[in-house]
Each structure stands twice: as structure tokens, then as C-alpha cells.
Write a protein that holds these residues in place. Structure first.
Motif, PDB file in Angstrom:
ATOM      1  N   PHE A  56     -11.848  12.204   1.855  1.00  0.00           N
ATOM      2  CA  PHE A  56     -10.308  12.304   1.622  1.00  0.00           C
ATOM      3  C   PHE A  56      -9.619  11.331   2.742  1.00  0.00           C
ATOM      4  N   GLU A  57     -10.131  11.021   3.938  1.00  0.00           N
ATOM      5  CA  GLU A  57      -9.242  10.317   4.813  1.00  0.00           C
ATOM      6  C   GLU A  57      -9.011   8.965   4.361  1.00  0.00           C
ATOM      7  N   MET A  58     -10.117   8.330   3.681  1.00  0.00           N
ATOM      8  CA  MET A  58      -9.981   7.067   3.144  1.00  0.00           C
ATOM      9  C   MET A  58      -9.133   6.849   1.949  1.00  0.00           C
ATOM     10  N   GLU A  63      -4.320   4.603  -0.198  1.00  0.00           N
ATOM     11  CA  GLU A  63      -3.089   4.877  -0.986  1.00  0.00           C
ATOM     12  C   GLU A  63      -3.250   4.084  -2.452  1.00  0.00           C
ATOM     13  N   ASN A  64      -4.232   3.938  -3.041  1.00  0.00           N
ATOM     14  CA  ASN A  64      -4.262   3.303  -4.451  1.00  0.00           C
ATOM     15  C   ASN A  64      -5.266   3.985  -5.419  1.00  0.00           C
ATOM     16  N   LYS A  65      -4.560   4.186  -6.385  1.00  0.00           N
ATOM     17  CA  LYS A  65      -5.628   5.048  -7.226  1.00  0.00           C
ATOM     18  C   LYS A  65      -6.734   4.163  -7.974  1.00  0.00           C
ATOM     19  N   ASN A  66      -6.557   2.830  -7.815  1.00  0.00           N
ATOM     20  CA  ASN A  66      -7.524   1.972  -8.360  1.00  0.00           C
ATOM     21  C   ASN A  66      -8.597   1.476  -7.533  1.00  0.00           C
ATOM     22  N   THR A 218     -11.376   0.297   6.079  1.00  0.00           N
ATOM     23  CA  THR A 218     -10.629   0.815   5.174  1.00  0.00           C
ATOM     24  C   THR A 218      -9.110   0.272   5.380  1.00  0.00           C
ATOM     25  N   LEU A 219      -8.727   0.301   6.445  1.00  0.00           N
ATOM     26  CA  LEU A 219      -7.235  -0.342   6.791  1.00  0.00           C
ATOM     27  C   LEU A 219      -7.093  -1.831   6.063  1.00  0.00           C
ATOM     28  N   TYR A 220      -8.170  -2.517   6.502  1.00  0.00           N
ATOM     29  CA  TYR A 220      -8.053  -3.907   6.180  1.00  0.00           C
ATOM     30  C   TYR A 220      -7.983  -3.853   4.657  1.00  0.00           C
ATOM     31  N   SER A 221      -8.863  -3.056   3.823  1.00  0.00           N
ATOM     32  CA  SER A 221      -8.803  -3.190   2.381  1.00  0.00           C
ATOM     33  C   SER A 221      -7.512  -2.518   1.884  1.00  0.00           C
ATOM     34  N   SER A 222      -6.925  -1.766   2.345  1.00  0.00           N
ATOM     35  CA  SER A 222      -5.476  -1.105   1.894  1.00  0.00           C
ATOM     36  C   SER A 222      -4.526  -2.323   2.013  1.00  0.00           C
TER      37      SER A 222
END
Length: 225
Positions: A56-58, A63-66, A218-222
Motif C-alpha cells: 500500500f505504501e509503495m 503514483e503510477n498505475k503502470n 521505490t522513490l527512485y523508481s517513481s
């Protein structure tokens, strides 16, 4: 003295030049029975609640459905680092995450894959990310240099943070335990209490560092999506 102290982090056991202590990196799988994955139990339910919370946090961070499949990758990182950090607290078990060779192996391919994906698929977004909004024109070259340097060293900071935190606690516990032979009965009692407190602290650090590594990844990925 320094060599003998830091030697607790060296993989000394070897057969035919194979360092057997690195087998500890897969010990986590041996401690989980096969029925854990088939039959619901308190442990499996508790672990799935942790996974659901992290998932849920990730999703909020991405913030991307893909990017639904990315959470599975980061949950795998969390589990792997958590088991290696926690098992390193047991006596005679080698702490593999206290070595840059392992933490860099985790961080560098992840960072490199994210950078390649970002620059190949979202080139305009990656260029725009180098200059924050409302940046004065004269400061733009400096901001590009700063942001580029920040992106390059991310894999280093991820790995060094994990390694340094695991080394610090283990080294402190080793230094305190080496003085047990010269202490009185009162000193030994206080030393045992201190070691117990440090063990609890290291258990918390083992969980926190695996969580920090996962959240930062996860932040770097976003940022590249």
C-alpha cells in the motif's frame, strides 16, 4: 587490534577457495518451512499483513498505475535484506550485508536499470527532472551538475548506508564483549545488560535498514516513471 576487530566481518571459512560463509545469504529460505507457503498460520498471516502494508505504501509512492509489478520487486528486496540483517545477529552466522560487495550488488543493478529505463522511455521527463521548477536562469547549470551528481551517487549511498549501519552495531558489540574477561562480577552484569540492549537495538536496525533501502528504491523508481 584493529585488524583482529574488523576480522569478524571477513569470510574466513573456505574450501578450495570457495568462501563458505557467503552461504548465509540463502539461509533465510532454509528457516522457512515449505508448509509456510501452503497452510495458513499465524506467521504467514503476520508476514502477509506486513507485505500488504508495504504494498500500500509503495503504491502511494509510485503514483503510477503502470508500475504494479514493481512492488513485487521491492518486496523481494525487503525480504532478502531483512533475513540477511536479522540472521547476522545470531552467533557464528556471517553477516553478508556488512559487505559492500553484496549491498553494491543489490543497489548498482537496480539504479542502473532505473536510469536506463528512464532515459530510454522518458527522456524529456529525465531532462526536466535535472532542473527544479522556478530555478533562476543563472543557477540552471549548477542545478544540472548537482542533480546529475546526486543521481550518480544514489547506488553508492544506498549500499554504503546499509553496510555502515550493519557494521557499526556489530563492531560495538564485539568491542564490548572483548573486555568481558577483565571485568568484575558487577561489570560483567552491566555488560550483559548492555549487550542485551544493543541486541534489541540491532534487531530494530535490521528491520529499519531493510525498510529504508526498499522505500528509497521505490522513490527512485517513481522519479523515472
Amino acid at each position: 587490534m584493529m585488524t583482529s576487530t574488523f576480522s569478524i566481518f571477513d569470510p574466513m571459512s573456505s574450501v578450495m577457495n570457495w568462501n563458505l560463509n557467503w552461504i548465509s545469504t540463502i539461509l533465510g529460505l532454509l528457516f522457512i518451512p515449505q508448509m509456510f507457503w501452503l497452510t495458513p498460520s499465524r506467521l504467514s498471516i503476520f508476514w502477509m499483513k506486513i507485505f500488504n502494508t508495504l504494498h500500500f505504501e509503495m503504491n502511494i509512492l509510485l503514483e503510477n498505475k503502470n508500475s504494479k509489478g514493481m512492488t513485487l520487486l521491492f518486496l523481494t528486496f525487503f525480504s532478502y535484506i531483512f533475513f540477511n540483517n536479522f540472521l547476522g545477529l545470531f552467533p557464528f552466522i556471517f553477516t553478508s550485508t556488512s559487505h559492500l560487495s553484496l549491498s553494491m550488488t543489490l543497489a548498482l543493478p537496480l539504479w542502473l536499470g532505473l536510469m536506463l529505463f528512464g532515459w530510454m522511455k522518458n527522456t524529456t521527463h529525465m531532462f526536466a527532472h535535472l532542473i527544479p521548477q522556478n530555478t533562476p536562469f543563472l543557477l540552471m547549470p549548477f542545478m544540472v551538475l548537482i542533480e546529475t551528481t546526486s543521481n550518480i551517487i544514489r547506488s553508492v549511498t544506498l549500499s554504503v548506508r546499509l553496510t555502515a549501519n550493519m557494521i557499526a552495531g556489530h563492531l560495538l558489540m564485539s568491542l564490548l564483549s572483548s573486555n568481558g574477561s577483565i571485568l568484575s562480577l558487577t561489570g560483567i552484569s552491566f555488560l550483559i545488560f548492555t549487550q542485551f540492549f544493543l541486541l534489541i537495538l540491532e534487531s530494530a536496525v535490521a528491520i529499519i535498514q531493510s525498510y529504508v533501502f526498499t522505500v528509497l528504491s521505490t522513490l527512485y523508481s517513481s522519479e523515472v516513471n
